[in-house]
Design a protein around this motif. Structure first.
Motif, short mmCIF file in Angstrom:
data_model
loop_
_atom_site.label_atom_id
_atom_site.label_comp_id
_atom_site.label_asym_id
_atom_site.label_seq_id
_atom_site.Cartn_x
_atom_site.Cartn_y
_atom_site.Cartn_z
N LYS A 101 52.83 49.65 33.70
CA LYS A 101 53.53 49.25 35.08
C LYS A 101 53.42 47.82 35.33
O LYS A 101 54.29 47.10 36.09
N LEU A 102 52.38 46.85 35.01
CA LEU A 102 52.15 45.71 35.60
C LEU A 102 52.13 44.61 34.38
O LEU A 102 51.55 44.79 33.60
N ARG A 103 52.86 43.73 34.87
CA ARG A 103 52.93 42.44 33.82
C ARG A 103 52.47 41.32 34.60
O ARG A 103 53.10 40.81 35.40
N ALA A 257 44.57 32.56 47.17
CA ALA A 257 45.33 33.31 46.25
C ALA A 257 46.50 33.95 46.62
O ALA A 257 46.46 34.98 47.24
N PHE A 258 47.95 33.39 46.22
CA PHE A 258 48.91 33.84 46.85
C PHE A 258 49.53 35.26 46.13
O PHE A 258 49.10 35.47 44.89
N GLY A 259 50.43 35.84 46.61
CA GLY A 259 50.90 37.22 45.99
C GLY A 259 51.31 37.37 44.52
O GLY A 259 50.95 38.31 43.83
N ILE A 263 45.32 37.58 39.97
CA ILE A 263 44.14 38.16 40.28
C ILE A 263 44.42 38.82 41.66
O ILE A 263 43.88 39.73 41.92
N CYS A 264 45.59 38.61 42.26
CA CYS A 264 46.12 39.29 43.47
C CYS A 264 46.76 40.63 43.05
O CYS A 264 46.78 41.52 43.10
N GLN A 265 47.73 40.41 42.00
CA GLN A 265 48.47 41.57 41.33
C GLN A 265 47.72 42.60 40.82
O GLN A 265 47.80 43.76 40.86
N LEU A 266 46.74 42.19 40.28
CA LEU A 266 45.92 43.14 39.57
C LEU A 266 45.39 44.23 40.37
O LEU A 266 45.05 45.46 40.22
N TYR A 267 45.00 43.92 41.81
CA TYR A 267 44.34 44.70 42.73
C TYR A 267 45.09 44.68 44.16
O TYR A 267 44.52 45.43 45.08
N TRP A 268 46.29 44.22 44.40
CA TRP A 268 46.78 44.18 45.62
C TRP A 268 46.98 45.71 46.09
O TRP A 268 47.78 46.49 45.10
N ASP A 269 46.66 46.09 47.25
CA ASP A 269 47.03 47.52 47.59
C ASP A 269 47.92 46.95 49.04
O ASP A 269 47.46 46.86 50.12
N ASP A 270 49.36 46.99 48.97
CA ASP A 270 50.12 46.74 50.21
C ASP A 270 49.96 47.96 50.95
O ASP A 270 50.43 48.00 52.25
#
Length: 270
Positions: A101-103, A257-259, A263-270
Motif C-alpha cells: 500500500k505504501l510507495r 521532517a514534513f509529511g 521517514i514520516c510516511q513509514l510510521y505516520w499515524d494520523d
C-alpha cells in the motif's frame, strides 16, 4: 460484456508474495544505494515492523516483481536486494513498495523527482531533468545513476578557517539573486570575498516541499533541491568558494521532517 456487436472487457492481475527470506545483509553495505559496478547496485532500507518490501522502478516497469522482493536481515531490521543489468550512466528511478500500500522514495536519496513540483523548475536551473514516471506511480521517486561521471575537484586540500576567525555570510539562495541558483551564488563569490567573509552559510538546500521555501520543511535530508540546480552545480559552488578561501557551511534540519518525507510516511499515524 457484450451488447449487440459491442464488446467491453477488463482485466485484473494478482501477484503472490513469496515468503520473506531472512538473510544477513552482505558486509560493507550501507543504507540507501550501494554501487557495486556500472550496472549493479544493492538497495538497503531500514524499516522495522514491516511485513514485506518490493523495490520497484524503471527496472520493473513500476510493478511489483518477485525478482525484487527484498530480503530481510532481522538482526539489523534492514531490507535489501540486488538490482543488476542497469545501463551504465543512465539515470534510473525507483521506490520502495511496502506492505502492498505504501510507495516511498529512499530516505537516503541523492536526487528525487516530484510529480507536482518539478513542472515549476526552469530548465535553465536544472537541465535535462529526468521526467517523472506519470501514470505509473505516485509520491517522491528516487533517482540513482550507476557509473555516473565523477566530479573533478580543483581544490582538494582546503584549510578551514579557525572557528574564532569565522565571518559568516548567511545566504538564502531563493532571495540572494533573481536567478535563485547555485550558479548565481558562485558568480557572486568575488563580491562576497570583498566583503571580508571567511564562510558562506547556505540556508537549507535539501529537497523541500514545493519550490519556494526557506528549506525548513524538508522532504529529504540528503537530496539536493532541484530548483537551485544540480548536485554538481552545488559542488562547483563549494569548489569555487574554497578557491577564494571561503568555507561553506550547511544549515541542516535534522529535527524536522514534513509529511511527504519517507521517514514520516513509514510510521505516520494520523
Amino acid at each position: 460484456a457484450k451488447v449487440g456487436s459491442e464488446i467491453s472487457s477488463d482485466s485484473i492481475s494478482y501477484i503472490v508474495n513469496p515468503n520473506v527470506t531472512s538473510l544477513a545483509i552482505p558486509s560493507g553495505l550501507e543504507q540507501g544505494i550501494n554501487y557495486i559496478n556500472d550496472s549493479t547496485v544493492y538497495l538497503v532500507l531500514y524499516a522495522p515492523y514491516k511485513n514485506y518490501v518490493y523495490a520497484i522502478g524503471d527496472f520493473s516497469n513500476w510493478q511489483p516483481d518477485t525478482k525484487y522482493f527484498m530480503n530481510f536481515d532481522p538482526s539489523k531490521a534492514l531490507w535489501w536486494t540486488k538490482v543488476e543489468g542497469l545501463t551504465p550512466k543512465q539515470e534510473v528511478g525507483y521506490q520502495y513498495f511496502i506492505d502492498g500500500k505504501l510507495r516511498i522514495a529512499d530516505p537516503f536519496s541523492p536526487l528525487m523527482l516530484s510529480e507536482w513540483d518539478d513542472a515549476g523548475i526552469p530548465a535553465a536551473n536544472y537541465p535535462n531533468l529526468k521526467p517523472y514516471p506519470k501514470n505509473k506511480t505516485s509520491g517522491w521517486v528516487t533517482v540513482m545513476q550507476p557509473g555516473a561521471p565523477v566530479f573533478s575537484w580543483s581544490k582538494m586540500n582546503f584549510t578551514r578557517p579557525s572557528k574564532d576567525k569565522l565571518v559568516i555570510y548567511e545566504c538564502l539562495i531563493r532571495d540572494f539573486t533573481k536567478a535563485q541558483t547555485f550558479k548565481a551564488v558562485q558568480d557572486s563569490l568575488p563580491y562576497l570575498k570583498r566583503l571580508g567573509i571567511t564562510a558562506l552559510q547556505l540556508m537549507p538546500v535539501f529537497e523541500f516541499e514545493g519550490n519556494s521555501s526557506w528549506g525548513y520543511n524538508p522532504a529529504s535530508h540528503m537530496a539536493i533541491d532541484k530548483f537551485y540546480g544540480t548536485r554538481d552545480a552545488l559542488k562547483s559552488l563549494i569548489d569555487a568558494a574554497h578557491q577564494q578561501g571561503i568555507a561553506v557551511i550547511f544549515d541542516v534540519v535534522f529535527n524536522h521532517a514534513f509529511g511527504s518525507a519517507s521517514i514520516c510516511q513509514l510510521y505516520w499515524d494520523d
